[in-house]
Structure formats: C-alpha cells, structure tokens
Design a protein around this motif. Sequence first.
Motif, short mmCIF file in Angstrom:
data_model
loop_
_atom_site.label_atom_id
_atom_site.label_comp_id
_atom_site.label_asym_id
_atom_site.label_seq_id
_atom_site.Cartn_x
_atom_site.Cartn_y
_atom_site.Cartn_z
N LEU A 86 0.85 -1.19 0.00
CA LEU A 86 0.00 0.00 0.00
C LEU A 86 0.89 1.24 0.00
CD1 LEU A 86 -2.09 -2.18 0.78
CD2 LEU A 86 -3.21 -0.42 2.17
N THR A 87 0.54 2.19 -0.83
CA THR A 87 1.35 3.40 -0.96
C THR A 87 1.26 4.26 0.30
OG1 THR A 87 -0.50 4.55 -2.01
CG2 THR A 87 1.11 3.48 -3.47
N GLY B 90 -2.92 1.83 -4.36
CA GLY B 90 -2.93 3.24 -4.00
C GLY B 90 -3.84 3.49 -2.81
N SER B 91 -3.24 3.73 -1.65
CA SER B 91 -3.99 3.91 -0.41
C SER B 91 -4.73 5.25 -0.41
CB SER B 91 -3.06 3.84 0.79
OG SER B 91 -3.72 4.21 1.98
N MET B 92 -6.04 5.18 -0.14
CA MET B 92 -6.89 6.36 -0.05
C MET B 92 -7.68 6.29 1.24
SD MET B 92 -8.16 6.28 -4.04
CE MET B 92 -9.24 7.71 -3.89
N VAL C 61 -3.88 -0.89 -8.26
CA VAL C 61 -5.19 -0.99 -7.60
C VAL C 61 -5.44 0.32 -6.87
CG1 VAL C 61 -6.57 -2.28 -5.91
CG2 VAL C 61 -4.79 -3.46 -7.21
N LEU C 62 -6.69 0.75 -6.78
CA LEU C 62 -7.07 1.85 -5.89
C LEU C 62 -7.69 1.24 -4.64
CD1 LEU C 62 -8.56 4.39 -8.45
CD2 LEU C 62 -6.32 4.47 -7.32
N TRP C 63 -7.17 1.62 -3.48
CA TRP C 63 -7.48 0.93 -2.23
C TRP C 63 -8.03 1.93 -1.22
CZ3 TRP C 63 -5.59 -4.34 -1.33
CH2 TRP C 63 -5.81 -4.82 -0.03
N LEU C 64 -9.35 2.06 -1.15
CA LEU C 64 -10.01 2.89 -0.15
C LEU C 64 -9.99 2.14 1.18
CD1 LEU C 64 -12.94 3.74 -2.49
CD2 LEU C 64 -11.55 5.52 -1.41
N GLU C 65 -9.57 2.81 2.26
CA GLU C 65 -9.44 2.09 3.53
C GLU C 65 -9.81 2.95 4.73
OE1 GLU C 65 -5.50 0.96 4.70
OE2 GLU C 65 -4.57 2.56 3.54
N THR C 66 -10.21 2.26 5.78
CA THR C 66 -10.54 2.86 7.08
C THR C 66 -11.70 3.85 6.97
OG1 THR C 66 -8.11 2.87 7.34
CG2 THR C 66 -9.39 3.52 9.24
N LEU C 67 -12.61 3.62 6.04
CA LEU C 67 -13.77 4.49 5.92
C LEU C 67 -14.84 4.07 6.94
CD1 LEU C 67 -14.08 4.91 2.04
CD2 LEU C 67 -12.58 6.07 3.67
N SER C 68 -15.82 4.95 7.14
CA SER C 68 -16.80 4.64 8.19
C SER C 68 -18.24 4.94 7.80
CB SER C 68 -16.47 5.41 9.47
OG SER C 68 -16.51 6.81 9.24
N SER C 69 -18.47 5.66 6.69
CA SER C 69 -19.84 5.97 6.32
C SER C 69 -20.12 5.53 4.89
CB SER C 69 -20.13 7.47 6.43
OG SER C 69 -19.52 8.20 5.38
N ASP D 30 -14.22 5.60 -10.51
CA ASP D 30 -14.84 5.10 -11.73
C ASP D 30 -14.18 5.70 -12.97
OD1 ASP D 30 -16.62 3.67 -13.27
OD2 ASP D 30 -18.24 5.13 -13.10
N GLY D 31 -13.93 4.85 -13.96
CA GLY D 31 -13.40 5.32 -15.23
C GLY D 31 -11.90 5.40 -15.31
N LEU D 32 -11.19 5.09 -14.24
CA LEU D 32 -9.73 5.17 -14.27
C LEU D 32 -9.07 3.87 -14.72
CD1 LEU D 32 -8.96 7.31 -11.09
CD2 LEU D 32 -9.05 8.04 -13.47
N GLY D 33 -9.88 2.83 -14.92
CA GLY D 33 -9.35 1.59 -15.46
C GLY D 33 -8.61 0.72 -14.46
N LEU D 34 -8.77 1.00 -13.17
CA LEU D 34 -8.10 0.21 -12.14
C LEU D 34 -9.13 -0.50 -11.27
CD1 LEU D 34 -5.33 2.69 -10.93
CD2 LEU D 34 -5.07 0.77 -12.51
N PRO D 35 -8.81 -1.72 -10.82
CA PRO D 35 -9.71 -2.38 -9.86
C PRO D 35 -9.74 -1.59 -8.56
CG PRO D 35 -7.64 -3.57 -10.03
CD PRO D 35 -7.62 -2.53 -11.11
N VAL D 36 -10.85 -1.69 -7.84
CA VAL D 36 -11.04 -0.92 -6.61
C VAL D 36 -11.31 -1.86 -5.44
CG1 VAL D 36 -12.35 0.92 -5.49
CG2 VAL D 36 -12.02 0.96 -7.97
N VAL D 37 -10.60 -1.62 -4.35
CA VAL D 37 -10.79 -2.34 -3.09
C VAL D 37 -11.27 -1.33 -2.06
CG1 VAL D 37 -9.63 -3.60 -1.23
CG2 VAL D 37 -9.02 -4.04 -3.63
N CYS D 38 -12.17 -1.74 -1.19
CA CYS D 38 -12.64 -0.83 -0.13
C CYS D 38 -12.78 -1.59 1.18
CB CYS D 38 -13.99 -0.21 -0.50
SG CYS D 38 -14.61 0.96 0.74
#
Length: 341
Positions: free
Chosen positions: A63-64, A109-111, A147-155, A167-175
């Motif tokens: 993770l970045t 990519g950590s988000m 990969v785009l990696w959304l993490e530690t979200l709560s809502s 969406d539309g960036l051509g990368l798989p998404v993990v959340c």
Amino acid sequence: MQSRLHDLLAERGSLLADGATGTNYFSMGLNAGDAPEMWNVEHPERVARLHRQFVDAGADILLTNSFGGTRYRLQLHHAEGRVAELNEAAARIAKTEAARAGRPVLVAGSMGPTGEIFEPVGSLSPTDGEAAFREQAEALAAGGADVLWLETLSSREEVEAGLKAADGLGLPVVCTVSFDTNGATMMGVTPRSFAEFVPGTVPSLCACGTNCGVGAAEVVACISEMKKIVGDEVILVAKANCGIPQWVDDAIHYDGTPALMADYVHLAHAAGARIIGGCCGTSPDHLQAMRAAMDSIEPAATPDVETIENSLGHISDGIKRQITGAPNTASPRAGRRRRRG
C-alpha cells in the motif's frame, strides 16, 4: 474487471498485504503530528526502505504512503496544493520497490478518509468529497498504482464518494471499512449492511472487507459475518491491527506477537478472507510470520466466537449479537478517523 489482482489471486489462492505505515515510520524518525505523505519527497529512501522490508518479509501487495493524501487531510499541513505531487511520488516509490522484488508484487494506492463528516450528518457535500478523492485517485494512477485501495472508511456516503471518484480510471477498486464501535463503524455501518451494499456499487468492487478497528479477533469475526452475505461472489479483505494498543513509555505500542498474527492469518482465511494483511503496529517481523502462516494454510471450518476469542482475544458484544442473530444496539459516534498504521 479482470486485473493483475485477479490473476495473482487465481494463481495463489490468497494474497498477503503489507503491514503498518505510520507506526513503523515512528521508529524511523517520524514525529507525532507530522504528515507521513511528506516523506514521499523529503525522505523517499525511508519510504522505499519500509516497502522493501515488507517485500522481503513476503508481501504480495504494497500500500502506498498516501493514506492522508486528500486535500482535506493535507490542508492540516498546509499542503493541500500538493496532492498530485505527493500521491504520484508515493505510487512511484512503491512501484519501484515492487519491480525489484523478482516476483509479482502489486501496488495499491492507499486512499484513507478525508477526515470530514459527510452530509447529512456533517458539512462535506458528496460532490466535494468525490472531487477530493478523484484528485488523489488520478495522481495514484499516474504514479503507476495497480489498484485503488479505499481504507478505514466509516460511512456509506464516503464509500460512495470514493467509488464514484475511482470510476473510469481503469483500475480495480478495493474498499475496507473500520468496524471499531461495538460491531459497527463510528457512523453505524455494520458488517452485514456493508456486505449488502457491496453488490450494487459502481464501479463494482474488486474486493472489500475491514481494516484497523480494535484488534485481530474483531476483524476475523466481522469477516465471518460478511462472508454469510457475499459468499464466493466477492473477494474479502482482512487487515487487522497487531493486537491492542497500549501506552508504554510515553508511546503507543501494540501487544500482538508474530505468533498471534500467524494465528490470525489462519483464522481470517478460515472465516473467508482471501487478502490478509496487518494494520497498525504490524512490523516486517510480524509480516514474516504471517507469510509463513499463509504458506501453510489448509482448509478449515469457519471459526466460531469461542475459537476466535481463545486464539486472538475479546470480540465486542455488538458483533457477537450480530453473529448470533440478536439485535445490535451499538450507538454510532461521530468523529475523525485516526491515521492508518
């Protein structure tokens, strides 16, 4: 969307994600209150060193160093105008170390959360939240993230904003979300409600799950609850803290041993996770033990509450009620998310 992540999972069956960022940087000189993202340009060799240590320990996914990389988090450090620079640098550093591994290693990519509360509870509009995530996601993609990696979200609102941004960036998404409030996120999302929401997401999630929280036992229990909903249709991710934080000698330490984290790998896999890593407190030494555990995994029954608690520690009453089918009366609280790792 077929991707390198799908291909690697098909080849190996399960993947090991890396460990903590912030708590490891503290041992390398990061001061409390400083933005780790600034190290991508100020101390890139330190960022690269931690990635390399995780690769050497056996990580399949890095993770970045971009968890706090939205303009809302960076403005706390007067760096809101440097989103593209800092996130691209984060992805490039991780990509370089992944390429040196001599085996397939993916860069995620950590988000992390914006740190703001979304409408209708808070003041951040979905449009502004989506724009902030989009700015970060585009920079991570430009830097070479796989990969785009959304993490530690709560809502749910923040999850939706992050997904629309990707969406539309051509990368798989993990959340992944953090179930840290008696079996729910601090905004009231339960493992079951999150799992029920996932099939209708746009873009479709490549994988989902939970990270951070209050310990490895809670993460495994939440994964087992999500598995009941998603079955084999969605890849589940577990990224637990290394035990429980304790205040020792004016600093936070996590009490999880390498042996405990190895047990966690076996139980998380039995509960249904196919991507397993560590969050706060997880060092390269812990990850090495987790690699050995993953390499020795054999089929096992879904662990029950007693098995999880006997191996990993306490599970909250909130998640226990969900597992047994009793009503959950957890009270969500509002607040700002802490930094990953």
